[in-house]
Design a protein around this motif. Sequence first.
Motif, PDB file in Angstrom:
ATOM      1  N   GLU A   1      -1.280 146.517  92.489  1.00  0.00           N
ATOM      2  CA  GLU A   1      -1.272 147.846  91.888  1.00  0.00           C
ATOM      3  C   GLU A   1      -2.289 147.978  90.765  1.00  0.00           C
ATOM      4  O   GLU A   1      -2.873 149.036  90.571  1.00  0.00           O
ATOM      5  CB  GLU A   1       0.124 148.167  91.340  1.00  0.00           C
ATOM      6  CG  GLU A   1       1.188 148.352  92.404  1.00  0.00           C
ATOM      7  CD  GLU A   1       0.935 149.597  93.260  1.00  0.00           C
ATOM      8  OE1 GLU A   1       0.467 150.616  92.708  1.00  0.00           O
ATOM      9  OE2 GLU A   1       1.202 149.527  94.478  1.00  0.00           O
ATOM     10  N   ARG A   2      -2.453 146.886  90.010  1.00  0.00           N
ATOM     11  CA  ARG A   2      -3.164 147.047  88.745  1.00  0.00           C
ATOM     12  C   ARG A   2      -4.568 146.455  88.721  1.00  0.00           C
ATOM     13  O   ARG A   2      -5.355 146.792  87.863  1.00  0.00           O
ATOM     14  CB  ARG A   2      -2.344 146.403  87.591  1.00  0.00           C
ATOM     15  CG  ARG A   2      -0.989 147.042  87.368  1.00  0.00           C
ATOM     16  CD  ARG A   2      -1.180 148.419  86.696  1.00  0.00           C
ATOM     17  NE  ARG A   2      -0.011 149.260  86.926  1.00  0.00           N
ATOM     18  CZ  ARG A   2       1.091 149.216  86.193  1.00  0.00           C
ATOM     19  NH1 ARG A   2       1.157 148.376  85.180  1.00  0.00           N
ATOM     20  NH2 ARG A   2       2.112 149.995  86.454  1.00  0.00           N
ATOM     21  N   THR A   3      -4.883 145.532  89.618  1.00  0.00           N
ATOM     22  CA  THR A   3      -6.198 144.891  89.500  1.00  0.00           C
ATOM     23  C   THR A   3      -7.161 145.459  90.536  1.00  0.00           C
ATOM     24  O   THR A   3      -6.748 145.956  91.589  1.00  0.00           O
ATOM     25  CB  THR A   3      -6.102 143.372  89.719  1.00  0.00           C
ATOM     26  OG1 THR A   3      -5.699 143.150  91.067  1.00  0.00           O
ATOM     27  CG2 THR A   3      -5.112 142.723  88.775  1.00  0.00           C
ATOM     28  N   LEU A   4      -8.458 145.353  90.218  1.00  0.00           N
ATOM     29  CA  LEU A   4      -9.488 145.862  91.110  1.00  0.00           C
ATOM     30  C   LEU A   4      -9.457 145.092  92.440  1.00  0.00           C
ATOM     31  O   LEU A   4      -9.529 145.681  93.514  1.00  0.00           O
ATOM     32  CB  LEU A   4     -10.853 145.706  90.433  1.00  0.00           C
ATOM     33  CG  LEU A   4     -12.018 146.393  91.157  1.00  0.00           C
ATOM     34  CD1 LEU A   4     -11.788 147.890  91.202  1.00  0.00           C
ATOM     35  CD2 LEU A   4     -13.339 146.059  90.481  1.00  0.00           C
ATOM     36  N   MET A   5      -9.313 143.746  92.313  1.00  0.00           N
ATOM     37  CA  MET A   5      -9.297 142.899  93.503  1.00  0.00           C
ATOM     38  C   MET A   5      -8.122 143.280  94.412  1.00  0.00           C
ATOM     39  O   MET A   5      -8.266 143.403  95.630  1.00  0.00           O
ATOM     40  CB  MET A   5      -9.165 141.439  93.052  1.00  0.00           C
ATOM     41  CG  MET A   5      -9.443 140.428  94.138  1.00  0.00           C
ATOM     42  SD  MET A   5     -11.122 140.535  94.755  1.00  0.00           S
ATOM     43  CE  MET A   5     -10.809 140.750  96.477  1.00  0.00           C
TER      44      MET A   5
ATOM     45  N   ARG B   1      -6.620 146.117  94.600  1.00  0.00           N
ATOM     46  CA  ARG B   1      -6.868 147.412  95.239  1.00  0.00           C
ATOM     47  C   ARG B   1      -7.877 147.270  96.368  1.00  0.00           C
ATOM     48  O   ARG B   1      -7.766 147.941  97.393  1.00  0.00           O
ATOM     49  CB  ARG B   1      -7.366 148.414  94.200  1.00  0.00           C
ATOM     50  CG  ARG B   1      -6.234 148.826  93.289  1.00  0.00           C
ATOM     51  CD  ARG B   1      -6.718 149.754  92.235  1.00  0.00           C
ATOM     52  NE  ARG B   1      -5.650 150.005  91.282  1.00  0.00           N
ATOM     53  CZ  ARG B   1      -5.750 150.887  90.309  1.00  0.00           C
ATOM     54  NH1 ARG B   1      -6.854 151.573  90.168  1.00  0.00           N
ATOM     55  NH2 ARG B   1      -4.747 151.059  89.497  1.00  0.00           N
ATOM     56  N   ALA B   2      -8.863 146.397  96.162  1.00  0.00           N
ATOM     57  CA  ALA B   2      -9.845 146.158  97.224  1.00  0.00           C
ATOM     58  C   ALA B   2      -9.150 145.609  98.461  1.00  0.00           C
ATOM     59  O   ALA B   2      -9.444 146.012  99.585  1.00  0.00           O
ATOM     60  CB  ALA B   2     -10.915 145.187  96.734  1.00  0.00           C
TER      61      ALA B   2
ATOM     62  N   ARG C   1      -6.036 146.092  99.281  1.00  0.00           N
ATOM     63  CA  ARG C   1      -5.270 147.182  99.894  1.00  0.00           C
ATOM     64  C   ARG C   1      -6.174 148.110 100.672  1.00  0.00           C
ATOM     65  O   ARG C   1      -5.834 148.571 101.772  1.00  0.00           O
ATOM     66  CB  ARG C   1      -4.509 147.951  98.822  1.00  0.00           C
ATOM     67  CG  ARG C   1      -3.171 147.298  98.498  1.00  0.00           C
ATOM     68  CD  ARG C   1      -2.536 147.944  97.305  1.00  0.00           C
ATOM     69  NE  ARG C   1      -2.201 149.347  97.493  1.00  0.00           N
ATOM     70  CZ  ARG C   1      -2.117 150.214  96.484  1.00  0.00           C
ATOM     71  NH1 ARG C   1      -2.340 149.825  95.246  1.00  0.00           N
ATOM     72  NH2 ARG C   1      -1.792 151.461  96.721  1.00  0.00           N
TER      73      ARG C   1
ATOM     74  N   ILE D   1     -16.854 146.786  99.570  1.00  0.00           N
ATOM     75  CA  ILE D   1     -15.838 145.744  99.410  1.00  0.00           C
ATOM     76  C   ILE D   1     -16.136 144.686 100.469  1.00  0.00           C
ATOM     77  O   ILE D   1     -16.156 144.995 101.651  1.00  0.00           O
ATOM     78  CB  ILE D   1     -14.414 146.302  99.608  1.00  0.00           C
ATOM     79  CG1 ILE D   1     -14.104 147.314  98.509  1.00  0.00           C
ATOM     80  CG2 ILE D   1     -13.395 145.165  99.602  1.00  0.00           C
ATOM     81  CD1 ILE D   1     -12.805 148.051  98.722  1.00  0.00           C
TER      82      ILE D   1
ATOM     83  N   CYS E   1     -12.367 139.396 100.584  1.00  0.00           N
ATOM     84  CA  CYS E   1     -10.965 139.761 100.763  1.00  0.00           C
ATOM     85  C   CYS E   1     -10.246 138.701 101.586  1.00  0.00           C
ATOM     86  O   CYS E   1      -9.123 138.319 101.286  1.00  0.00           O
ATOM     87  CB  CYS E   1     -10.838 141.121 101.439  1.00  0.00           C
ATOM     88  SG  CYS E   1     -11.321 142.461 100.350  1.00  0.00           S
TER      89      CYS E   1
END
Lengths: 349, 383
Positions: free
Chosen positions: A219-223, A225-226, A228, A242, A247
């Motif tokens: 939810e909170r980190t850029l990685m 979110r990437a 997701r 990305i 990933c």
Amino acid sequence: MAVDLSILLVLVQDGIVNGAIYGLLALALVIVFTVTRVILVPIGEFVAFGALTLAALETGTLPGTVWLLGILGVASAACRLWASRRHATMRSVAWQIGTSLLLPVVVAGLAWACIHWQAPQLVKVLVALAIVAPMGPYLYDVVYRPMADASVLVLLIVSVALHLALQGLGLVFFGSEGSRTQSLADTTLEIGPLFISGQSIVVVLVTLALIVALFLFFERTLMGRALRATAVNRLGAQLVAISPALCGHVAFTLAASIGALGGILISAMTTIYYDTGFLIALKGFVAAVIGGLVSYPLAAASAILIGLVESFASFHASAFKEVLVFMIIIPVLLWRSWRTPALLDEGEE
Amino acid sequence: MRKLAAGLMLALGLTTAAQAADPVRVGVVISETGPGASLGIPEGRSIRLLPREIEGRPIEWIVLDDGSDTTRAVTNMRKLISDNRVDAIIGSTVTPASIAMVEVAAEQRIPMISLAGSAAIVTPVDERRRWVFKTAQNDALMAGAVVEHMAAAGVKSLGVIAVSDSYGDGWLGIMAPLLEARGIRVVATERYARTDTSATGQTLKVLSARPDAVFIISAGTPAALPAKALRERGYRGPMYQTHGVANADFLRVGGRDVEGTVLPVAPVTVADQLPENHPSRTIARQYRDAYEAAHGANSVSAFGSYAYDAGLLLQRALPVALRTAQPGTPEFRTALRDALEGLRDVTYVNGVANMSATDHVGQDERARVMAIIKDGTWQALPR
């Protein structure tokens, strides 16, 4: 036979502790599947490797997994350098050599030091994790990345092959007999008729902490979110820069670490064999399937359910325990296929 | 004409010379991987300790791994017979594979020595099983010793936790009539899988029936799980195990929780404690020393000795068969079978074998010793 309250509580406790381990594996399977479309059958081997590597460190022998890590590291370096031969920079080459070639050497040194100086238990656990976790990304580089665009079925077949290969290696490294490891927490809590071992509390706490940590990560980190984004739409994610390889690395590192951690946690409560991991992973897989291979909360909840069913089945009808556990999947699949009549085929995605 | 005769003589001479050097080939099918690996690995190692020559005749041991899988065991056996032209088969490690191999032995008319435990492999000696012999103690022989010990210790009610495979099934089937004959009641029978991560449910069920003693039926380290679960739940009563657990790994994993466990073992497990007049005392110690010289202290287990004994039986039977036929022929295989059936007073690691037309194991109570686990070692119990 009548079930009195004390027996009921013990069974519930046993089910929750085992369910927590299945839950961990279900989470790892969901992470890897959503990000890379790989059904990670060999996650069970990470469980066994984690547990047996720790057991070997405890008995003061250098585990065979150290050599495997080294070999995989070399193979992974070769694959990565070859894949990036056209746009290699000094920095990227240094990074690849560092993570694929130097890391196994450092870890092997740590393992040796750990045996030589009889390190405390927590250090051994960390070293065991450090030996097994990098195998995830290395295997991704060597096995899955060159065929990242293959169909889910092909990836599954490769996973099964990898599972068989790793299981065979497990037999070579650790032999056919099982091992146990020392408990991480030796205290026993007494609540009424219940004796709760410190280890089972550790298992549940670590599982909860991991679920929270994963939630925050996604939810909170850029990685996160990437990851997701890749899970939702691979092509779209690639278009917004990305890297699917990155990933894949993160997903496989997470999965291998979670698998190894699950093995380490459970090995203080039960005997682990080179082939134990598969059955544990299969139960984790059932939980993941109940969650549709996408839903984390559903997977975790069904893992607890599986643990409870298993525990009660082993009391009431121990001869049919496995049958009852794996039968849970049938109504779920029926319901799912009824809910979504048009199967999402690979090509229609 | 003379030339032809000379040529014929030469050709004949060549064949006899070739036959004289013909080795005896023995095919070995064992489970060096899969669930039976902890039994199959010491068996494979023991085959390598056997002599490669008998009375000037070379013996070739050809070992194939069946992965504890019945189909592969049968395939391997057929391959050994058709491709390698073996004269005898040793194997397999586990009962289901051995039973499937009995069919092939009868069909191909080749003598076979199984290393698995179940008596069903060799009894009754009928048209198919007349080709099949066995070196591991019949489960019934071991079970008889266990039940006797229980009766002598005053056990009236028994809880059983058995592994859910053919090993557990076999023992449960054999124990039932023996226990009934002694008036011991089975108050709970629970099953668990070899790779289970918890035996709490089964343990609770057994303990809630309040048995005088608990009998755990399992092989190797998996047998430690229910024992540990029982102690964890506060059970302090007597525990029995089968001879399937008698290896050093079981003691390592079981630790304190298996202290005081009573079980039948093969003579080699307590080789140094055998009475002076025990026939196997010398050979059991020789075998153990040879095995442990190659694989480290405390590495010996009964399973390897079954393969070694199968080799010893063949060594005794081969010279007899060689007198009447040449290796590689159907006549030789029949002669070898007859020679095996005719073996009397063969002292090997697991006691003394006396084969007959109705008994293809040929063991008596000299093939078993009751033992107790004390201070992390096997201690032979006085008879």
